[in-house]
Design a protein around this motif. Structure first.
Motif, mmCIF file in Angstrom:
data_model
loop_
_atom_site.group_PDB
_atom_site.id
_atom_site.type_symbol
_atom_site.label_atom_id
_atom_site.label_comp_id
_atom_site.label_asym_id
_atom_site.label_seq_id
_atom_site.Cartn_x
_atom_site.Cartn_y
_atom_site.Cartn_z
ATOM 1 N N GLY A 166 0.358 -1.464 0.215
ATOM 2 C CA GLY A 166 -0.324 -0.111 -0.291
ATOM 3 C C GLY A 166 0.901 1.530 -0.162
ATOM 4 O O GLY A 166 0.367 2.230 -0.188
ATOM 5 N N ARG A 167 1.151 1.094 0.944
ATOM 6 C CA ARG A 167 2.424 2.418 1.279
ATOM 7 C C ARG A 167 3.224 2.684 -0.625
ATOM 8 O O ARG A 167 4.052 4.183 -0.875
ATOM 9 C CB ARG A 167 3.308 2.304 2.071
ATOM 10 N N ALA A 168 4.164 1.770 -1.203
ATOM 11 C CA ALA A 168 4.582 1.455 -2.135
ATOM 12 C C ALA A 168 3.761 2.580 -3.610
ATOM 13 O O ALA A 168 4.215 3.440 -4.388
ATOM 14 C CB ALA A 168 5.141 0.173 -2.725
ATOM 15 N N LEU A 169 2.578 1.483 -3.162
ATOM 16 C CA LEU A 169 1.170 2.338 -4.639
ATOM 17 C C LEU A 169 1.000 3.721 -3.998
ATOM 18 O O LEU A 169 1.150 4.721 -4.879
ATOM 19 C CB LEU A 169 0.413 1.527 -4.408
ATOM 20 N N LEU A 170 1.051 4.056 -2.938
ATOM 21 C CA LEU A 170 0.657 5.241 -2.570
ATOM 22 C C LEU A 170 1.510 6.398 -2.424
ATOM 23 O O LEU A 170 1.349 7.584 -3.082
ATOM 24 C CB LEU A 170 -0.015 5.503 -0.675
ATOM 25 N N SER A 171 3.027 5.863 -2.625
ATOM 26 C CA SER A 171 3.953 7.484 -2.941
ATOM 27 C C SER A 171 4.767 6.823 -4.351
ATOM 28 O O SER A 171 5.033 7.978 -4.956
ATOM 29 C CB SER A 171 4.802 6.727 -1.924
ATOM 30 N N ARG A 172 4.298 6.249 -5.471
ATOM 31 C CA ARG A 172 4.660 6.032 -6.749
ATOM 32 C C ARG A 172 3.997 5.717 -8.036
ATOM 33 O O ARG A 172 3.605 5.549 -8.496
ATOM 34 C CB ARG A 172 5.364 4.819 -6.221
ATOM 35 N N ALA A 173 2.065 5.525 -7.239
ATOM 36 C CA ALA A 173 1.666 4.797 -8.429
ATOM 37 C C ALA A 173 1.048 6.644 -9.287
ATOM 38 O O ALA A 173 1.189 7.461 -8.266
ATOM 39 C CB ALA A 173 -0.443 4.275 -7.819
ATOM 40 N N CYS A 174 0.751 6.613 -10.876
ATOM 41 C CA CYS A 174 0.387 8.035 -11.577
ATOM 42 C C CYS A 174 -1.587 7.781 -11.485
ATOM 43 O O CYS A 174 -1.629 8.667 -12.001
ATOM 44 C CB CYS A 174 0.877 7.941 -12.550
ATOM 45 N N CYS A 175 -2.019 7.521 -9.967
ATOM 46 C CA CYS A 175 -3.477 7.703 -10.582
ATOM 47 C C CYS A 175 -3.810 7.136 -9.171
ATOM 48 O O CYS A 175 -3.271 6.539 -8.111
ATOM 49 C CB CYS A 175 -4.188 6.539 -10.996
ATOM 50 N N PRO A 176 -4.866 7.555 -8.837
ATOM 51 C CA PRO A 176 -5.851 7.188 -7.086
ATOM 52 C C PRO A 176 -5.644 5.996 -7.398
ATOM 53 O O PRO A 176 -5.833 4.434 -7.463
ATOM 54 C CB PRO A 176 -7.130 7.724 -7.440
ATOM 55 N N VAL A 177 -4.954 5.735 -5.259
ATOM 56 C CA VAL A 177 -5.015 4.729 -5.266
ATOM 57 C C VAL A 177 -6.500 4.975 -3.783
ATOM 58 O O VAL A 177 -6.571 5.394 -2.532
ATOM 59 C CB VAL A 177 -4.373 4.455 -4.431
ATOM 60 N N TRP A 178 -7.124 3.635 -3.785
ATOM 61 C CA TRP A 178 -8.458 3.390 -3.228
ATOM 62 C C TRP A 178 -8.298 2.051 -2.162
ATOM 63 O O TRP A 178 -8.240 1.471 -2.630
ATOM 64 C CB TRP A 178 -9.613 3.063 -3.876
ATOM 65 N N ILE A 179 -7.921 2.598 -0.418
ATOM 66 C CA ILE A 179 -7.851 1.204 0.486
ATOM 67 C C ILE A 179 -9.069 1.013 0.948
ATOM 68 O O ILE A 179 -10.220 1.506 1.072
ATOM 69 C CB ILE A 179 -7.346 2.039 0.912
ATOM 70 N N GLN A 180 -9.753 -0.321 0.391
ATOM 71 C CA GLN A 180 -11.077 -0.732 1.275
ATOM 72 C C GLN A 180 -11.176 -1.694 2.327
ATOM 73 O O GLN A 180 -10.791 -2.213 2.319
ATOM 74 C CB GLN A 180 -11.681 -1.540 -0.235
ATOM 75 N N PRO A 181 -10.925 -0.934 3.626
ATOM 76 C CA PRO A 181 -10.262 -2.028 4.457
ATOM 77 C C PRO A 181 -11.513 -2.343 5.524
ATOM 78 O O PRO A 181 -11.533 -3.162 5.809
ATOM 79 C CB PRO A 181 -10.510 -0.499 5.684
ATOM 80 N N GLU A 182 -13.220 -2.404 5.105
ATOM 81 C CA GLU A 182 -14.089 -3.389 5.679
ATOM 82 C C GLU A 182 -14.776 -3.924 4.196
ATOM 83 O O GLU A 182 -15.157 -3.239 3.309
ATOM 84 C CB GLU A 182 -14.595 -2.528 6.490
ATOM 85 N N ALA A 183 -16.834 -3.981 4.459
ATOM 86 C CA ALA A 183 -17.406 -4.408 4.211
ATOM 87 C C ALA A 183 -17.860 -3.085 3.146
ATOM 88 O O ALA A 183 -17.620 -2.247 3.623
ATOM 89 C CB ALA A 183 -18.835 -4.712 4.364
ATOM 90 N N ALA A 184 -17.838 -3.403 1.523
ATOM 91 C CA ALA A 184 -18.403 -2.276 0.761
ATOM 92 C C ALA A 184 -19.773 -2.146 0.598
ATOM 93 O O ALA A 184 -20.628 -2.532 0.762
ATOM 94 C CB ALA A 184 -18.119 -2.614 -0.449
ATOM 95 N N THR A 185 -20.210 -0.403 1.082
ATOM 96 C CA THR A 185 -21.525 -0.328 1.336
ATOM 97 C C THR A 185 -21.595 1.158 0.762
ATOM 98 O O THR A 185 -21.191 1.282 -0.192
ATOM 99 C CB THR A 185 -21.647 0.243 3.167
ATOM 100 N N PRO A 186 -22.754 2.058 0.103
ATOM 101 C CA PRO A 186 -23.024 2.675 -0.868
ATOM 102 C C PRO A 186 -22.293 3.487 0.169
ATOM 103 O O PRO A 186 -22.520 3.918 1.218
ATOM 104 C CB PRO A 186 -24.692 2.809 -0.902
ATOM 105 N N ILE A 187 -21.812 4.471 -1.071
ATOM 106 C CA ILE A 187 -21.059 5.613 -0.617
ATOM 107 C C ILE A 187 -22.063 7.147 -1.153
ATOM 108 O O ILE A 187 -22.268 7.111 -1.833
ATOM 109 C CB ILE A 187 -19.876 6.148 -2.019
ATOM 110 N N ARG A 188 -22.490 7.665 0.268
ATOM 111 C CA ARG A 188 -23.236 8.521 0.413
ATOM 112 C C ARG A 188 -21.969 10.064 0.628
ATOM 113 O O ARG A 188 -22.956 11.010 0.356
ATOM 114 C CB ARG A 188 -24.020 8.298 1.922
ATOM 115 N N SER A 189 -20.529 10.345 0.897
ATOM 116 C CA SER A 189 -20.338 11.008 1.368
ATOM 117 C C SER A 189 -19.069 10.694 1.609
ATOM 118 O O SER A 189 -18.385 10.159 2.008
ATOM 119 C CB SER A 189 -20.436 11.616 2.275
#
Length: 218
Positions: free
Chosen positions: A135-158
């Protein structure tokens, strides 16, 4: 980082422990929403080419066997989890098993696609802010947004966006607006300022000022 736009290619990094299952569920939902191409990549450590007494043909066979076993195990693990989450996409066609170190494999694949978004799962034994080496390597070197999903995927409200008023934080805000507009979510912007401590009346004093800049709804 790329300017805000819909996600044409979504890349998900998966692992043999099943910690990225919810990231796959989230990515599948986003791919459906945005009409994106979904690619799942799992990196597998294979025997190095420096083993004594092993010729190239034998080593290639060992690599192929390791990759095939990893692919079968991943399919058997993900298929029931995706059925339970009512997620439908062509898993076999989307799955790529690649030899190598996870961070290097994902960064290489992200550049080849090119990826507009990378999703990862979170390590179960780490704290909320410890993303692990990959995760740290991708957050520091990726050329696009990185999304970490730590728990169950629920609808995005905010969506909460931290800003330091830099160009990069402005791009993050643009991405948040694009995502919120498509999902019907609100956007909240937060700025924190921590001034240098000063010596006042013999005591070391300092303060953290938090500016909540409100919510915007598309």
């Amino acid at each position: 980082m790329k300017p805000a736009h819909l996600f044409h290619n979504i890349l998900v990094g998966i692992d043999e422990q099943g910690l990225a299952t919810q990231a796959v569920v989230r990515a599948a939902a986003l791919a459906k929403e945005f009409g994106s191409r979904l690619t799942l990549v799992q990196a597998v450590e294979v025997p190095p080419p420096l083993w004594l007494g092993i010729d190239e043909q034998e080593l290639a066979g060992m690599h192929a066997s390791a990759l095939a076993r990893a692919r079968q195990a991943t399919l058997e693990r993900l298929e029931p989890a995706l059925r339970e989450a009512s997620v439908e996409f062509d898993l076999e066609d989307s799955l790529r098993i690649c030899p190598g170190h996870p961070a290097k494999v994902l960064l290489k694949r992200a550049a080849e696609l090119p990826a507009d978004l990378i999703l990862l799962g979170s390590h179960a034994r780490r704290s909320a802010l410890d993303f692990g080496r990959t995760g740290r390597a991708l957050l520091s070197r990726a050329c696009c947004p990185v999304w970490i999903q730590p728990e169950a995927a629920t609808p995005i409200r905010s969506i909460l966006v931290g800003t330091d008023f830099s160009e990069h934080s402005r791009e993050a805000l643009d991405q948040a607006h694009a995502l919120a507009s498509q999902l019907g979510a609100s956007v909240h912007v937060l700025h924190c300022h921590a001034p240098q401590p000063v010596l006042a009346h013999g005591y070391l004093a300092g303060a953290i000022f938090v500016t909540f800049m409100g919510a915007e709804t598309p």
